[in-house]
Design a protein around this motif. Sequence first.
Motif, short mmCIF file in Angstrom:
data_model
loop_
_atom_site.label_atom_id
_atom_site.label_comp_id
_atom_site.label_asym_id
_atom_site.label_seq_id
_atom_site.Cartn_x
_atom_site.Cartn_y
_atom_site.Cartn_z
N ILE A 1 -6.16 -37.95 14.35
CA ILE A 1 -4.84 -38.11 15.25
C ILE A 1 -4.36 -36.70 15.70
O ILE A 1 -4.88 -35.58 14.99
CB ILE A 1 -3.82 -38.56 14.08
CG1 ILE A 1 -3.35 -37.68 12.91
CG2 ILE A 1 -4.10 -40.00 13.68
CD1 ILE A 1 -1.90 -38.24 12.20
N VAL A 2 -3.45 -36.48 16.71
CA VAL A 2 -2.59 -35.35 16.77
C VAL A 2 -1.10 -35.64 16.75
O VAL A 2 -0.62 -36.65 17.41
CB VAL A 2 -3.08 -34.88 18.07
CG1 VAL A 2 -2.20 -33.76 18.80
CG2 VAL A 2 -4.36 -34.72 18.58
N THR A 3 -0.69 -34.98 15.91
CA THR A 3 0.74 -35.07 15.32
C THR A 3 1.56 -34.92 16.70
O THR A 3 1.44 -33.99 17.46
CB THR A 3 1.07 -34.39 14.27
OG1 THR A 3 1.25 -33.08 14.43
CG2 THR A 3 0.06 -34.86 13.30
N PRO A 4 3.18 -35.32 16.48
CA PRO A 4 3.83 -34.92 17.74
C PRO A 4 3.88 -33.13 17.66
O PRO A 4 4.32 -32.70 18.64
CB PRO A 4 5.07 -35.40 17.28
CG PRO A 4 4.74 -36.72 16.50
CD PRO A 4 3.53 -36.42 15.85
N GLU A 5 3.72 -32.71 16.47
CA GLU A 5 3.68 -31.01 16.52
C GLU A 5 2.46 -30.22 16.94
O GLU A 5 2.35 -29.37 17.10
CB GLU A 5 4.14 -30.70 14.97
CG GLU A 5 5.54 -31.08 14.50
CD GLU A 5 5.38 -32.56 14.09
OE1 GLU A 5 6.49 -33.32 14.18
OE2 GLU A 5 4.41 -33.23 13.67
N GLY A 6 1.46 -31.21 17.06
CA GLY A 6 0.29 -30.82 17.87
C GLY A 6 -0.96 -30.38 16.77
O GLY A 6 -1.96 -30.02 17.12
N GLU A 7 -0.58 -30.85 15.75
CA GLU A 7 -1.73 -30.69 14.32
C GLU A 7 -2.82 -31.84 14.47
O GLU A 7 -2.46 -32.79 14.70
CB GLU A 7 -1.00 -30.74 13.04
CG GLU A 7 -1.85 -30.39 11.94
CD GLU A 7 -1.22 -30.27 10.75
OE1 GLU A 7 -1.67 -29.88 9.62
OE2 GLU A 7 -0.04 -30.64 10.58
N VAL A 8 -3.82 -31.52 14.39
CA VAL A 8 -5.05 -32.41 14.56
C VAL A 8 -5.38 -32.62 13.00
O VAL A 8 -5.75 -31.61 11.99
CB VAL A 8 -6.23 -31.83 15.11
CG1 VAL A 8 -7.40 -32.67 14.97
CG2 VAL A 8 -5.97 -31.18 16.70
#
Length: 448
Positions: A337-344
Amino acid sequence: MPQLVLGNVTSEYMFASPLTSFGPKEAHKQHAVSTRTAWLLEDGDAMLAHRRPTPDFLDYLVPSLGLDRSALTFLTPDGPDEGVFLDARTALAEPLVERLRETVRPDWTLTPYLYDRTVADLAGRLGLRGTGPAFFAQGGSDFFNSKSFFRAWATGTGVPVALGEVCRSRGATARAVRDLLHHTGSVIVKQDFSASGYGNVLFTVDAGVPAIGASAKHVVGPLSGLREIEAALADSFPVVAEVRDFPTGLRPSEAVVEVYHPHSRTLYSELFLPDPPGEPVLLDHGDMRMEPVWNGFAIPPVALDPVAERLMLEASLAMARTIRQLGYRGYLNCDSIVTPEGEVLFSEVNARIGGCTHVHAAARRLLGDDYLDAYTVLTRNDLPVRDFAKLALAIERDPRLAPDGESGAVVLVDDSPYTRTVEYLVYDRGPGAAEETERLLRQVASTL
């Protein structure tokens, strides 16, 4: 050399619950999924699946692949025409093994959906040497299809994963849910061995959070007690009450409890791991269309941040090298996933053929090896269709859908006699154009 393709998509090593628990609709869908592997066939090959592809679909598939129908062999276990699960009981039944012995030779290769211990046993009975038979005979692929084992080796090798725990009892699972809930307000509980998000349960303090990747949702208070969480687990998740208290027919397994990141983007990557000295090869990657569980792909990812895409692909290749060193060979699918904060963050790997493998095979044949650079491919699994032949004819007659130009549509799986649905692929030059082609296909299908 010829290959024996096995559509063993629903073996005892794929689901935590017994196959007898599948209802008619779920069973039909799994039987249909087993026929996806037909897109991997070449002239001279044989295929063993839950059921034969429908006659209309075979008439459509063979010319689409440019193959000679007389040079293909289709086999199924003994049982009803609607399909039979390929577990150990059916796959190793002597009448079927004898038919396979009459078909294959020792120089054939083996391409199973999942190379489990049953397949290793079958390969030995047929005299097929295969790739890494000792590894698979010892249950090697089990490790890399286990969500709990994934958390251990991924964390140990530096792969980014969501905060979480692996639990063995209902009480431990409830405590993990309660303790992790404060991070994002949502926690997902996953079955160790399951596919496509089925059986997963979401706990959230926000009723508006969609249950992406889960088949059940419980809205709880931020300070919910263990008793309330345990009751919800008992109602909707097959985690055992005590470590040794395994219900009849339920595979002993662990529960994975992870912090859930609402409104994240769900991605996948697919690789192939050959025998050394060959290096793992990235085949394809894209968005998983979650509605709320997986229902198709957008390939390649649409407007994905380049940094996130690079990190996802680099980590996928690193994981492939790790498990190849431990003995695994074949297809590998990595979910992230890519979180809304941009973390993979990675959620699991599946050491088997995936829902994208036949899509990749079809797209390569149709559009060429470089299709990822030139086209957007969209797929879905649930197009309502009552008459496959009428749909195939409508596609052929529409210049925007006939798969011989800049845009087109291809039917990948026909399940119309059983669930009145088909799986499709559409393509066009870019995401917006591909969406228009998809809308056109669905509109045409709705008029039939």
